[in-house]
Design an enzyme around this catalytic site. Structure first.
Site, PDB file in Angstrom:
ATOM      1  N   ASP A   1     -96.456  89.274  84.115  1.00 55.70           N
ATOM      2  CA  ASP A   1     -96.546  89.354  83.236  1.00 55.70           C
ATOM      3  C   ASP A   1     -94.955  88.682  81.945  1.00 55.70           C
ATOM      4  O   ASP A   1     -93.913  89.102  82.287  1.00 55.70           O
ATOM      5  CB  ASP A   1     -95.702  91.788  82.977  1.00 55.70           C
ATOM      6  CG  ASP A   1     -95.744  92.824  81.505  1.00 55.70           C
ATOM      7  OD1 ASP A   1     -96.216  91.863  80.839  1.00 55.70           O
ATOM      8  OD2 ASP A   1     -95.770  93.508  82.168  1.00 55.70           O
TER       9      ASP A   1
ATOM     10  N   ASP B   1    -100.889  89.318  77.111  1.00 57.36           N
ATOM     11  CA  ASP B   1     -99.692  88.591  77.921  1.00 57.36           C
ATOM     12  C   ASP B   1     -99.113  89.178  78.841  1.00 57.36           C
ATOM     13  O   ASP B   1     -98.789  88.877  79.885  1.00 57.36           O
ATOM     14  CB  ASP B   1     -98.796  89.447  77.239  1.00 57.36           C
ATOM     15  CG  ASP B   1     -98.606  91.034  77.165  1.00 57.36           C
ATOM     16  OD1 ASP B   1     -99.010  91.882  77.683  1.00 57.36           O
ATOM     17  OD2 ASP B   1     -97.765  91.328  76.548  1.00 57.36           O
ATOM     18  N   GLU B   2    -100.440  89.703  79.988  1.00 54.79           N
ATOM     19  CA  GLU B   2    -100.771  89.666  81.787  1.00 54.79           C
ATOM     20  C   GLU B   2    -102.029  89.443  82.121  1.00 54.79           C
ATOM     21  O   GLU B   2    -102.468  89.572  81.513  1.00 54.79           O
ATOM     22  CB  GLU B   2    -100.113  91.005  81.870  1.00 54.79           C
ATOM     23  CG  GLU B   2    -101.026  92.236  81.213  1.00 54.79           C
ATOM     24  CD  GLU B   2    -100.548  93.813  81.152  1.00 54.79           C
ATOM     25  OE1 GLU B   2     -99.975  94.156  82.723  1.00 54.79           O
ATOM     26  OE2 GLU B   2    -100.089  94.421  80.188  1.00 54.79           O
TER      27      GLU B   2
END
Length: 412
Positions: free
Chosen positions: A16, A114-115
């Site tokens: 993350d 974003d993860e």
């Protein structure tokens, strides 16, 4: 720093990027900002108009959260610098980030911009243990991109996700069964994935305040309170998760995202803000897979737990955020009434046979709208002001359920 406990074999990673939008602004500032700068990514920086999309950790410590109106954030942290979002930049860094992950496993499940989840099983002979490769990824992202990540390592997706949430920023946490019992179970029950505030209130009323107390409760009791979802809640409290990491292929039938609010939605603006945040997520994943939607669906769950949904076929298959959002808005409006809404969902059925062609959507407006999407697709179109303006004028409640991974707006 790596937190270790126990020696169980673990092979699932959740990686993350920390405060992604804000940290991208720091990296690209040429030294003007640092990670310790009180910085907010949001709407109009002069008028303090719009909502918070992201913030550095020193700002978050003052109570500023994603989705909060900028005017409220300014009162909590008046010294904060507000910068406009740059979605082309975020897409660039996201692609670089995913490229690093693919160096260590062919099984990557991208989960937004974003993860991502990584199934590292079977790759140990190449790069070392899962714990070791998690630390390698953390160091590479910092060295090559200038960004930080939190990595959770576990033997299932739930444990990995709870691990990445356990320590932020810039950390690796290995969640074994022992670690779960000695650390995770001590956390408030609201920290468990998918347990929203309404569920917390019900659990608190029967004396359940921690994840461990939920795990120790009778499964039958939890099912009687929450129905079918109660069993899943109880299993999660015990660290049990049977969901598997899968590659998202074009054969996938649909993509969906839902958003559970900690409080009730009472106005149209709040409803549309929640819907837009989910449409952004779904549209981004469509483009990441190189597919388009042929139908759009919306759903709402009211505070009395009743549920309604609607679906329609698009005149032309699309992956454009604004087009999907406009259709979703028209669908959801009839579901808005005097009853308070607690959950908003958006879904898209994939058109696997779709080929790139001229769109029926508002002639030249179609290509213009592509240029304002929140991710850069294969044609390297870019975002513009329309989407930002629309998001920044939608008033979302400031307290967002940070434990719902679908509902957060870069609150990492």
């Amino acid at each position: 720093m790596v937190s270790r406990e126990g020696g169980a074999d673990v092979s699932i990673l959740h990686v993350d990027l920390n405060s992604f939008y804000a940290h991208c602004a720091v990296v690209e500032s040429g030294g003007k900002y640092t990670f310790d700068t009180p910085l907010i990514v949001g709407g109009d920086q002069e008028k303090r108009h719009g909502i918070v999309l992201a913030a550095t950790y020193c700002v978050k410590k003052k109570g500023v959260r994603a989705g909060m109106p900028l005017i409220n954030a300014a009162s909590l942290c008046p010294e904060a610098v507000v910068v406009s979002p740059d979605f082309k930049l975020y897409s660039y860094y996201s692609d670089k980030f995913m490229s690093i992950l693919r160096d260590y496993s062919p099984l990557i499940m991208r989960f937004g911009i974003d993860e991502a989840y990584v199934d590292y099983g079977g790759c140990e002979h190449l790069f070392g243990t899962a714990q070791e490769v998690a630390e390698t990824i953390r160091q590479r992202v910092k060295r090559e991109l200038g960004l930080t990540v939190s990595v959770g390592v576990g033997d299932n997706m739930l444990m990995a996700k709870m691990g990445s949430d356990y320590k932020k920023p810039d950390a690796v946490t290995v969640v074994t069964r022992e670690f779960w019992h000695e650390n995770i179970m001590k956390l408030p029950v609201g920290n468990l994935m998918y347990v929203g505030s309404s569920s917390v209130k019900k659990l608190n009323l029967i004396g359940i305040t921690t994840i461990g107390e939920l795990a120790a409760a009778s499964e039958a009791l939890i099912k009687s309170l929450f129905g079918a979802s109660g069993r899943q809640m109880w299993l999660h409290a015990n660290g049990i998760d049977n969901e598997k990491i899968t590659l998202e292929r074009a054969e996938q039938k649909s993509i969906s995202s839902s958003f559970t609010l900690p409080g009730d939605i009472r106005t149209r603006d709040e409803l549309f803000s929640a819907l837009l945040s989910q449409t952004d997520k779904v549209a981004y994943r469509l483009r990441a897979q190189g597919v388009k939607a042929k139908t759009v669906g919306v759903s709402v769950r009211y505070s009395d737990m009743t549920h309604k949904s609607r679906q329609t076929r698009l005149p032309e298959s699309s992956d454009v955020t604004s087009e999907l959002y406009d259709t979703a808005k028209a669908l959801i409006l009839p579901l808005y009434n005097e009853k308070s809404i607690r959950q908003v969902g958006m879904s898209a059925t994939i058109d696997n046979a779709c080929a790139e062609q001229l769109s029926l959507f508002s002639d030249s407006g179609h290509e213009k709208n592509r240029s304002v999407d929140k991710a850069v697709d294969a044609l390297k179109t870019r975002f513009g002001e329309d989407v930002i303006w629309r998001a920044s004028t939608s008033a979302l409640r400031s307290s967002i359920d940070s434990h719902n991974p679908f509902g957060r707006a870069d609150d990492r």
